[in-house]
Design a protein around this motif. Sequence first.
Motif, PDB file in Angstrom:
ATOM      1  N   ILE A 170       9.269   8.624 -12.653  1.00 53.97           N
ATOM      2  CA  ILE A 170       9.553   7.332 -12.016  1.00 53.97           C
ATOM      3  C   ILE A 170      10.800   6.760 -12.665  1.00 53.97           C
ATOM      4  O   ILE A 170      10.847   6.545 -13.878  1.00 53.97           O
ATOM      5  N   TYR A 171      11.821   6.537 -11.844  1.00 53.45           N
ATOM      6  CA  TYR A 171      13.062   5.904 -12.295  1.00 53.45           C
ATOM      7  C   TYR A 171      13.055   4.480 -11.772  1.00 53.45           C
ATOM      8  O   TYR A 171      13.175   4.258 -10.571  1.00 53.45           O
ATOM      9  N   ALA A 172      12.902   3.515 -12.639  1.00 54.78           N
ATOM     10  CA  ALA A 172      12.884   2.110 -12.241  1.00 54.78           C
ATOM     11  C   ALA A 172      14.149   1.441 -12.759  1.00 54.78           C
ATOM     12  O   ALA A 172      14.475   1.532 -13.943  1.00 54.78           O
ATOM     13  N   ASN A 173      14.864   0.775 -11.868  1.00 57.47           N
ATOM     14  CA  ASN A 173      16.045   0.023 -12.290  1.00 57.47           C
ATOM     15  C   ASN A 173      15.617  -1.130 -13.183  1.00 57.47           C
ATOM     16  O   ASN A 173      14.466  -1.571 -13.155  1.00 57.47           O
ATOM     17  N   GLU A 174      16.548  -1.636 -13.946  1.00 56.58           N
ATOM     18  CA  GLU A 174      16.219  -2.683 -14.920  1.00 56.58           C
ATOM     19  C   GLU A 174      15.717  -3.961 -14.261  1.00 56.58           C
ATOM     20  O   GLU A 174      14.897  -4.672 -14.828  1.00 56.58           O
ATOM     21  N   LEU A 175      16.195  -4.271 -13.068  1.00 59.84           N
ATOM     22  CA  LEU A 175      15.794  -5.516 -12.405  1.00 59.84           C
ATOM     23  C   LEU A 175      14.667  -5.309 -11.396  1.00 59.84           C
ATOM     24  O   LEU A 175      14.315  -6.232 -10.669  1.00 59.84           O
ATOM     25  N   ALA A 176      14.082  -4.119 -11.335  1.00 52.97           N
ATOM     26  CA  ALA A 176      12.968  -3.860 -10.420  1.00 52.97           C
ATOM     27  C   ALA A 176      11.736  -4.633 -10.889  1.00 52.97           C
ATOM     28  O   ALA A 176      11.500  -4.784 -12.095  1.00 52.97           O
ATOM     29  N   GLU A 177      10.959  -5.103  -9.923  1.00 57.02           N
ATOM     30  CA  GLU A 177       9.763  -5.874 -10.258  1.00 57.02           C
ATOM     31  C   GLU A 177       8.687  -4.943 -10.817  1.00 57.02           C
ATOM     32  O   GLU A 177       8.521  -3.819 -10.371  1.00 57.02           O
ATOM     33  N   TYR A 178       7.951  -5.467 -11.787  1.00 56.01           N
ATOM     34  CA  TYR A 178       6.879  -4.685 -12.391  1.00 56.01           C
ATOM     35  C   TYR A 178       5.777  -4.395 -11.376  1.00 56.01           C
ATOM     36  O   TYR A 178       5.149  -3.332 -11.424  1.00 56.01           O
ATOM     37  N   GLN A 179       5.532  -5.329 -10.483  1.00 55.89           N
ATOM     38  CA  GLN A 179       4.495  -5.132  -9.472  1.00 55.89           C
ATOM     39  C   GLN A 179       4.817  -3.924  -8.595  1.00 55.89           C
ATOM     40  O   GLN A 179       3.930  -3.187  -8.203  1.00 55.89           O
ATOM     41  N   LEU A 215       0.349   6.979  -6.671  1.00 55.56           N
ATOM     42  CA  LEU A 215       0.165   8.245  -7.382  1.00 55.56           C
ATOM     43  C   LEU A 215      -1.310   8.495  -7.695  1.00 55.56           C
ATOM     44  O   LEU A 215      -1.784   9.636  -7.635  1.00 55.56           O
ATOM     45  N   THR A 216      -2.039   7.442  -7.993  1.00 56.96           N
ATOM     46  CA  THR A 216      -3.467   7.578  -8.261  1.00 56.96           C
ATOM     47  C   THR A 216      -4.210   8.000  -6.997  1.00 56.96           C
ATOM     48  O   THR A 216      -5.091   8.862  -7.047  1.00 56.96           O
ATOM     49  N   ARG A 217      -3.858   7.392  -5.868  1.00 58.29           N
ATOM     50  CA  ARG A 217      -4.503   7.777  -4.603  1.00 58.29           C
ATOM     51  C   ARG A 217      -4.178   9.216  -4.227  1.00 58.29           C
ATOM     52  O   ARG A 217      -4.989   9.894  -3.604  1.00 58.29           O
ATOM     53  N   ALA A 218      -2.994   9.710  -4.622  1.00 58.93           N
ATOM     54  CA  ALA A 218      -2.613  11.100  -4.348  1.00 58.93           C
ATOM     55  C   ALA A 218      -3.165  12.058  -5.399  1.00 58.93           C
ATOM     56  O   ALA A 218      -2.953  13.270  -5.295  1.00 58.93           O
ATOM     57  N   LYS A 219      -3.861  11.525  -6.411  1.00 60.78           N
ATOM     58  CA  LYS A 219      -4.482  12.315  -7.481  1.00 60.78           C
ATOM     59  C   LYS A 219      -3.457  13.100  -8.302  1.00 60.78           C
ATOM     60  O   LYS A 219      -3.665  14.248  -8.673  1.00 60.78           O
ATOM     61  N   ILE A 220      -2.336  12.446  -8.584  1.00 59.89           N
ATOM     62  CA  ILE A 220      -1.304  13.033  -9.441  1.00 59.89           C
ATOM     63  C   ILE A 220      -1.371  12.304 -10.778  1.00 59.89           C
ATOM     64  O   ILE A 220      -1.274  11.078 -10.838  1.00 59.89           O
ATOM     65  N   SER A 221      -1.521  13.093 -11.861  1.00 59.15           N
ATOM     66  CA  SER A 221      -1.703  12.466 -13.173  1.00 59.15           C
ATOM     67  C   SER A 221      -0.553  12.726 -14.136  1.00 59.15           C
ATOM     68  O   SER A 221      -0.454  12.060 -15.163  1.00 59.15           O
ATOM     69  N   VAL A 237       3.636   1.805  -7.082  1.00 56.64           N
ATOM     70  CA  VAL A 237       3.936   3.238  -7.090  1.00 56.64           C
ATOM     71  C   VAL A 237       2.870   3.987  -7.894  1.00 56.64           C
ATOM     72  O   VAL A 237       2.412   5.065  -7.483  1.00 56.64           O
ATOM     73  N   LEU A 238       2.444   3.428  -9.028  1.00 59.90           N
ATOM     74  CA  LEU A 238       1.394   4.067  -9.822  1.00 59.90           C
ATOM     75  C   LEU A 238       0.072   4.128  -9.049  1.00 59.90           C
ATOM     76  O   LEU A 238      -0.660   5.120  -9.144  1.00 59.90           O
ATOM     77  N   ASP A 277       0.805  -1.219   0.000  1.00 59.88           N
ATOM     78  CA  ASP A 277       0.000   0.000   0.000  1.00 59.88           C
ATOM     79  C   ASP A 277       0.837   1.267   0.000  1.00 59.88           C
ATOM     80  O   ASP A 277       0.393   2.300  -0.486  1.00 59.88           O
ATOM     81  N   MET A 278       2.006   1.223   0.591  1.00 54.64           N
ATOM     82  CA  MET A 278       2.929   2.352   0.685  1.00 54.64           C
ATOM     83  C   MET A 278       2.245   3.613   1.232  1.00 54.64           C
ATOM     84  O   MET A 278       2.105   4.618   0.526  1.00 54.64           O
ATOM     85  N   PRO A 279       1.820   3.590   2.498  1.00 51.95           N
ATOM     86  CA  PRO A 279       1.096   4.743   3.052  1.00 51.95           C
ATOM     87  C   PRO A 279       1.978   5.993   3.183  1.00 51.95           C
ATOM     88  O   PRO A 279       1.487   7.109   2.997  1.00 51.95           O
ATOM     89  N   ALA A 280       3.251   5.827   3.504  1.00 50.80           N
ATOM     90  CA  ALA A 280       4.121   6.996   3.663  1.00 50.80           C
ATOM     91  C   ALA A 280       4.326   7.706   2.323  1.00 50.80           C
ATOM     92  O   ALA A 280       4.306   8.934   2.256  1.00 50.80           O
ATOM     93  N   LEU A 281       4.500   6.944   1.243  1.00 51.05           N
ATOM     94  CA  LEU A 281       4.665   7.539  -0.084  1.00 51.05           C
ATOM     95  C   LEU A 281       3.384   8.245  -0.511  1.00 51.05           C
ATOM     96  O   LEU A 281       3.428   9.372  -1.016  1.00 51.05           O
ATOM     97  N   THR A 282       2.243   7.598  -0.277  1.00 43.40           N
ATOM     98  CA  THR A 282       0.968   8.196  -0.661  1.00 43.40           C
ATOM     99  C   THR A 282       0.719   9.504   0.076  1.00 43.40           C
ATOM    100  O   THR A 282       0.314  10.498  -0.524  1.00 43.40           O
TER     101      THR A 282
END
Length: 152
Positions: A118-127, A136-142, A132-133, A92-97
């Motif tokens: 968004i900077y994602a490293n090559e080996l970062a998981e898609y999930q 961003l949606t919960r924070a209403k940033i488009s 993170v997306l 859920d990442m409440p602190a980021l939201t």
Amino acid sequence: MKKKRSHRRKQSSEVNLGFQIAPMIDVVFVILLFFMVKAGDIQVENAHITKLPGTEATAEAVSMPDEISVMIDDDGQVSLNEDPVDDPQSKDMPALTSALYALKQSSEATQSKVLVTIYANELAEYQRVVDVLDSLTRAKISDVTFQAGAPE
């Protein structure tokens, strides 16, 4: 008794075919038809008057948008402007939201735009990118852009 017919082959000098115009007319009509069809495909170019951007003086100050960077490491750690937030296993990442929502409210108060990269490293998981997306949606940033690898 039957008479033998003798088929004598005429010599090439004895055969007079004359001037054959019909095949020439057929070829000319085919070529004419080809060029008529090709002429229909030609597009007429119109002149477009284009005004290129330049420098122009403004009466009031123009505010630049706030740019926020969110980095996703290979281990799932998410960093907001190079500060780690939340646990790598937190979905859920409440602190980021909450941090993104506070940034969104402050940008609305100053009437500026928020841009998130968004900077994602090559080996970062898609999930993790999807998490993170969702934040961003919960924070209403488009206004979001992506970049592979670390910021330069």
